[in-house]
Design a protein around this motif. Structure first.
Motif, PDB file in Angstrom:
ATOM      1  N   MET A 153       0.793  -1.238   0.191  1.00 51.48           N
ATOM      2  CA  MET A 153       0.079   0.116   0.175  1.00 51.48           C
ATOM      3  C   MET A 153       1.003   1.142  -0.030  1.00 51.48           C
ATOM      4  N   MET A 154       2.092   1.161   0.904  1.00 50.52           N
ATOM      5  CA  MET A 154       2.934   2.497   0.573  1.00 50.52           C
ATOM      6  C   MET A 154       3.318   2.677  -0.708  1.00 50.52           C
ATOM      7  N   GLN A 155       3.839   1.509  -1.359  1.00 51.15           N
ATOM      8  CA  GLN A 155       4.289   1.932  -2.750  1.00 51.15           C
ATOM      9  C   GLN A 155       3.099   2.254  -3.739  1.00 51.15           C
ATOM     10  N   LEU A 156       2.020   1.695  -3.653  1.00 51.41           N
ATOM     11  CA  LEU A 156       0.733   2.394  -4.285  1.00 51.41           C
ATOM     12  C   LEU A 156       0.781   3.805  -4.208  1.00 51.41           C
ATOM     13  N   THR A 157       0.907   4.197  -3.089  1.00 48.26           N
ATOM     14  CA  THR A 157       0.682   5.650  -2.614  1.00 48.26           C
ATOM     15  C   THR A 157       1.855   6.521  -2.718  1.00 48.26           C
ATOM     16  N   GLY A 158       3.107   5.787  -2.796  1.00 49.41           N
ATOM     17  CA  GLY A 158       4.255   6.639  -2.824  1.00 49.41           C
ATOM     18  C   GLY A 158       4.716   7.153  -1.357  1.00 49.41           C
ATOM     19  N   ALA A 159       3.998   6.588  -0.260  1.00 45.36           N
ATOM     20  CA  ALA A 159       4.265   7.161   0.889  1.00 45.36           C
ATOM     21  C   ALA A 159       5.743   6.360   1.374  1.00 45.36           C
ATOM     22  N   ALA A 160       6.306   7.211   2.007  1.00 44.67           N
ATOM     23  CA  ALA A 160       7.631   6.895   2.805  1.00 44.67           C
ATOM     24  C   ALA A 160       7.555   6.530   4.192  1.00 44.67           C
ATOM     25  N   THR A 161       6.653   6.713   4.851  1.00 44.68           N
ATOM     26  CA  THR A 161       6.254   6.254   6.070  1.00 44.68           C
ATOM     27  C   THR A 161       4.770   5.947   6.372  1.00 44.68           C
ATOM     28  N   ARG A 162       4.462   5.280   7.393  1.00 40.08           N
ATOM     29  CA  ARG A 162       3.025   4.590   7.665  1.00 40.08           C
ATOM     30  C   ARG A 162       2.112   5.878   7.950  1.00 40.08           C
ATOM     31  N   MET A 163       2.665   6.954   8.519  1.00 41.81           N
ATOM     32  CA  MET A 163       1.892   8.186   8.648  1.00 41.81           C
ATOM     33  C   MET A 163       1.601   8.811   7.355  1.00 41.81           C
ATOM     34  N   GLN A 164       2.421   8.851   6.274  1.00 43.13           N
ATOM     35  CA  GLN A 164       2.041   9.222   5.224  1.00 43.13           C
ATOM     36  C   GLN A 164       1.099   8.322   4.298  1.00 43.13           C
ATOM     37  N   LEU A 165       1.055   7.078   4.502  1.00 44.63           N
ATOM     38  CA  LEU A 165       0.300   6.039   4.129  1.00 44.63           C
ATOM     39  C   LEU A 165      -1.277   6.454   4.671  1.00 44.63           C
ATOM     40  N   ALA A 166      -1.231   6.777   5.814  1.00 43.47           N
ATOM     41  CA  ALA A 166      -2.466   7.082   6.440  1.00 43.47           C
ATOM     42  C   ALA A 166      -3.136   8.499   5.712  1.00 43.47           C
ATOM     43  N   TRP A 167      -2.322   9.205   5.650  1.00 42.34           N
ATOM     44  CA  TRP A 167      -2.893  10.568   4.781  1.00 42.34           C
ATOM     45  C   TRP A 167      -3.282  10.431   3.358  1.00 42.34           C
ATOM     46  N   GLU A 168      -2.707   9.421   2.629  1.00 44.23           N
ATOM     47  CA  GLU A 168      -2.830   9.038   1.474  1.00 44.23           C
ATOM     48  C   GLU A 168      -4.026   8.183   1.270  1.00 44.23           C
ATOM     49  N   ALA A 169      -4.329   7.196   2.095  1.00 45.34           N
ATOM     50  CA  ALA A 169      -5.544   6.444   2.150  1.00 45.34           C
ATOM     51  C   ALA A 169      -6.608   7.143   2.321  1.00 45.34           C
ATOM     52  N   ALA A 170      -6.628   8.048   3.311  1.00 41.13           N
ATOM     53  CA  ALA A 170      -7.885   9.090   3.464  1.00 41.13           C
ATOM     54  C   ALA A 170      -8.268   9.886   2.094  1.00 41.13           C
ATOM     55  N   HIS A 171      -7.215  10.294   1.471  1.00 39.17           N
ATOM     56  CA  HIS A 171      -7.279  11.161   0.407  1.00 39.17           C
ATOM     57  C   HIS A 171      -7.793  10.397  -0.749  1.00 39.17           C
ATOM     58  N   ARG A 172      -7.568   9.182  -0.918  1.00 38.25           N
ATOM     59  CA  ARG A 172      -8.004   8.382  -1.940  1.00 38.25           C
ATOM     60  C   ARG A 172      -9.382   7.706  -1.616  1.00 38.25           C
ATOM     61  N   ASP A 173      -9.858   7.812  -0.394  1.00 41.00           N
ATOM     62  CA  ASP A 173     -11.148   7.325   0.121  1.00 41.00           C
ATOM     63  C   ASP A 173     -11.136   5.779   0.049  1.00 41.00           C
ATOM     64  N   TRP A 174     -10.030   5.297   0.641  1.00 38.47           N
ATOM     65  CA  TRP A 174      -9.584   3.734   0.989  1.00 38.47           C
ATOM     66  C   TRP A 174     -10.333   3.383   2.233  1.00 38.47           C
ATOM     67  N   LEU A 175     -10.725   4.540   3.109  1.00 36.14           N
ATOM     68  CA  LEU A 175     -11.425   3.944   4.378  1.00 36.14           C
ATOM     69  C   LEU A 175     -12.885   4.152   4.404  1.00 36.14           C
TER      70      LEU A 175
END
Length: 332
Positions: A310-332
């Motif tokens: 999921m971090m690779q899909l979003t380009g996130a370097a950290t799990r905190m960035q993954l959380a931001w990206e997941a919310a922005h992409r409506d994954w939750l």
């Protein structure tokens, strides 16, 4: 997951999420990234600048960049934490006032004492069965009167259209089968959220009656029979309801409908699988990799592999960035 809890409008939140992924961009670029119109983006950018969440160049053409989230959001989160502490202290003061009024003749009309586990369970089952529109719950693992999977009155009430909002303490999910039990409730219509800690076990029906303990339970609590108060109307009930709503605002939504399975890893590479979404929801609820693995029947390495994917899909370097990206992409 939303930043409305720290005072941002939906437009400001959308704009800020773009800015944290860019070095310095003009308003037109932000409008294209967010899909919002310039008449919406411009005041959102101005609002972020005025609140110290963003900066801009001194001369046109203006470029905008984000203030680091730890600098911009930490003071706001602290204020909310202080407000929660005030609410907890207020609830404690009201409970003290309750105990002081037990000697008054009229107290039994408003507050009823319940002693013993079986009596407490019967009261909880009764208020659920009699509920008409809404049930609010604080759930933790130590002092839950109704063991996980045994609360059939909840499902009967859900089938009648009663709205259940449940706040689960993170430690609740460490018990065997906890995630499956919550998944069953979510599939039946329950709205669940997770918080690091709940202040006390609590059930409120239709905002007119509540059941809460008077002494701590669990292995580190009172060794005697549990004692709880059944509270009807009044300022104490209003305070407990307000306490629930305050925690609900800051809690992490749960998305664990149980539809994910280990085979979901073969889903198309540009979108999260159902299992990915389930793991992400548990991760954001505060569970560690080992606990998530135990609850989902996966290995720790498999959990970590899904998170890395999921971090690779979003380009996130950290799990905190993954959380931001997941919310922005409506994954939750």
């Amino acid at each position: 997951m939303t930043l409305e809890a720290v005072g941002l409008s939906p437009a400001e939140e959308a704009v800020y999420r773009v800015l944290v992924t860019e070095a310095r961009v003009p308003a037109d670029y932000v409008a294209r990234r967010t899909g919002l119109s310039r008449p919406t983006v411009d005041p959102a950018l101005a609002g972020l600048v005025s609140q110290g969440l963003a900066s801009r160049t001194d001369e046109p053409p203006f470029g905008f960049w984000a203030t680091p989230p730890d600098v911009a959001l930490a003071p706001r989160l602290k204020r909310h934490a202080d407000e929660l502490e005030v609410a907890r202290n207020e609830a404690a003061s009201l409970l003290d006032a309750y105990r002081a009024t037990l000697r008054n003749q009229d107290t039994p009309q408003v507050i009823e004492l319940v002693t013993g586990g079986e009596s407490l369970r019967q009261h909880l089952q009764r208020i659920q069965s009699a509920s008409r529109s809404e049930m609010l719950w604080f759930c933790n693992p130590q002092s839950e009167a109704l063991p996980a999977g045994s609360n059939e009155a909840k499902f009967e009430a859900l089938s009648r259209g009663v709205c259940f909002r449940v706040l689960y303490e993170t430690a609740y999910f460490e018990d065997e089968g906890a995630v499956d039990n919550v998944s069953r409730a979510v599939r039946a219509g329950e709205m669940g959220r997770a918080v690091p800690h709940v202040p006390l076990p609590l059930a409120i029906a239709d905002r007119s009656i509540a059941v809460c303990p008077l002494v701590p339970g669990g292995p580190h609590g009172n060794p005697g029979p549990p004692t709880a108060a059944v509270i009807r109307d009044g300022s104490l009930l209003s305070a407990l309801t307000a306490l629930f709503e305050r925690y609900w605002e800051d809690a992490t939504p749960l998305s664990i409908d149980g539809s994910g399975s280990a085979t979901d890893i073969h889903t198309a590479p540009q979108s999260p699988s159902a299992l990915d979404r389930r793991l992400l929801s548990l991760l954001l609820a505060g569970l560690g990799d080992e606990t998530i693995a135990a609850q989902t029947g996966l290995s720790r390495r498999t959990v970590q592999r899904h998170v890395q994917r999921m971090m690779q899909l979003t380009g996130a370097a950290t799990r905190m960035q993954l959380a931001w990206e997941a919310a922005h992409r409506d994954w939750l």
